[in-house]
Design an enzyme around this catalytic site. Sequence first.
Site, PDB file in Angstrom:
ATOM      1  N   GLY A 216       0.896  -0.683   0.028  1.00  0.00           N
ATOM      2  CA  GLY A 216       0.096   0.302  -0.027  1.00  0.00           C
ATOM      3  C   GLY A 216       1.271   1.581   0.166  1.00  0.00           C
TER       4      GLY A 216
ATOM      5  CB  SER B  57      -5.716   6.927  12.365  1.00  0.00           C
ATOM      6  OG  SER B  57      -6.117   8.285  11.869  1.00  0.00           O
ATOM      7  CB  ALA B  58      -4.828  12.244  14.201  1.00  0.00           C
TER       8      ALA B  58
ATOM      9  CE1 TYR C  82      -8.933   3.211   9.243  1.00  0.00           C
ATOM     10  CE2 TYR C  82      -9.219   5.913   9.562  1.00  0.00           C
ATOM     11  CZ  TYR C  82      -8.617   4.700   8.999  1.00  0.00           C
ATOM     12  OH  TYR C  82      -6.821   4.916   9.400  1.00  0.00           O
TER      13      TYR C  82
ATOM     14  CE  LYS D 283      -6.734   2.049  10.756  1.00  0.00           C
ATOM     15  NZ  LYS D 283      -5.542   0.775  10.767  1.00  0.00           N
TER      16      LYS D 283
ATOM     17  CE1 TYR E  87       1.525   5.387  10.617  1.00  0.00           C
ATOM     18  CE2 TYR E  87       0.339   4.361   9.829  1.00  0.00           C
ATOM     19  CZ  TYR E  87       0.872   4.492  10.311  1.00  0.00           C
ATOM     20  OH  TYR E  87       1.199   3.119   9.809  1.00  0.00           O
TER      21      TYR E  87
ATOM     22  CG  ASN F  87     -12.615   9.451  -0.046  1.00  0.00           C
ATOM     23  OD1 ASN F  87     -13.955   9.222  -0.903  1.00  0.00           O
ATOM     24  ND2 ASN F  87     -12.402   7.160   0.440  1.00  0.00           N
TER      25      ASN F  87
ATOM     26  NE  ARG G  16      -8.265  17.515   8.867  1.00  0.00           N
ATOM     27  CZ  ARG G  16      -9.242  18.288   9.937  1.00  0.00           C
ATOM     28  NH1 ARG G  16      -9.077  19.761  10.123  1.00  0.00           N
ATOM     29  NH2 ARG G  16     -11.008  18.157   9.607  1.00  0.00           N
TER      30      ARG G  16
END
Length: 348
Positions: free
Chosen positions: A12, A126-127, A150, A154, A178, A199, A232
């Site tokens: 990926g 993930s953040a 999603y 996590k 991340y 997205n 961000r």
Amino acid sequence: MKNKILVTGGAGYIGSHTCIALHEAGYDIVVYDNLSNSSREAIERVSKLIDQPIDFVKGDIRDTDLLKQVFAEHQFFGVIHFAGLKAVGESVAKPLLYYNNNVSGTIALLEVMREADVKNLVFSSSATVYGDPESLPINEESKRSCTNPYGQSKLMVEHILEDLAATDDGWNLIPLRYFNPVGAHPSGQIGEDPNDIPNNLMPYISQVAVGKLEKLSIFGNDYSTVDGTGVRDFIHVTDLAQGHVAALNYLQKQVGRDKYSSIGFLPINLGTGKGTSVLELVTAFSEVSGQNIPYQFSARRAGDIASCYASADKAKDLLGWEATLSITEMCQDTWRWQSKNPNGYHSA
Ligand code: NAD
Ligand code: UD1
């Protein structure tokens, strides 16, 4: 010290860049990926970049028989676990798919790891687990909450890892949270290759710049930020890749020092610590690429927050790692990849 690493999801976007960084740092890698959101071409290109064939297994993390075989064939020091589905909107439409793939898949992997007595893991968190943060910058102690499947997947995996660490059974588990990974390898040979209409912001901008999409919709210009658009913490994917090497080096050091004491559950943010607004990123990309990037303002996207950026102190203090690449470099490398490969890996 053993230095062989199993990289799930290594074909990926983030995995492929990390494979190169791992190779350069002297790790041997075995990539395990079902190619559900990636292509063999990515593996071919990584292999060319490192001038060496990649040990690649096409398989699903839920296929425990195949995983067991792979663990029997190799003596792994640990696992970097990227394999997972990542589209927030799709997760709302198909929650079972996401929980099955991301949560059940991780449980299957952990069971095989336990059986093989391989207990060192770096996990792609993930953040998103911080939800709408109470204060900025976000440190690792901040409250966690998620609103979509999603994000929940996590967070659930993080809870599973915490419970596992609490068994005091020798596990060393580092979830890396991340922030917003962007950019591509400086060669322009590998990068982010969304299957469909992107997205996320950066691939959308770059597809507008290359003429594949007509115009960007900026979701909201009434946030309480520098210019009203969302803010961000964009981080270059090669910096992120180095963060994984730093986490593994840390594990090697800790496990090597005292094999009877484990580090348990150690979450670490991987971000730059700097916020950039959507409009600032569009402007930077336009300057770097020399392309006009038409945009319009539209309504806020459901579930979006105004601002999100990391406290990057823990990564620096513990791992000796910090991000080095600027927004300009993130845009330059994205543009090189996108303009050389307008249709991603299908351009070949
Ligand atoms: P990606 O989709 O490019 O890579 C994930 C890889 O995992 C793909 O190659 C896919 O084929 C593989 N995969 C998925 N399910 C699998 C399964 N059941 N068995 C085997 N392989 C499987 O995504 P990415 O951007 O490289 O993200 C890597 C990880 O980081 C993911 O877990 C993602 O949730 C997480 N993450 C990504 C971001 C981001 O913005 N890209 C941000 C935070 C966290
Ligand atoms: C999104 C996900 C997050 C996931 C992360 C990485 C949501 C709500 N959040 O984060 O869970 O971990 O991707 O995969 O989907 N934007 C636009 N126009 C676009 C696309 C984005 O204006 O076409 C804006 C967004 O409103 C946001 C910023 O750009 O302010 C960044 O968006 P994006 O790249 O999707 O990342 P996140 O929303 O931070």
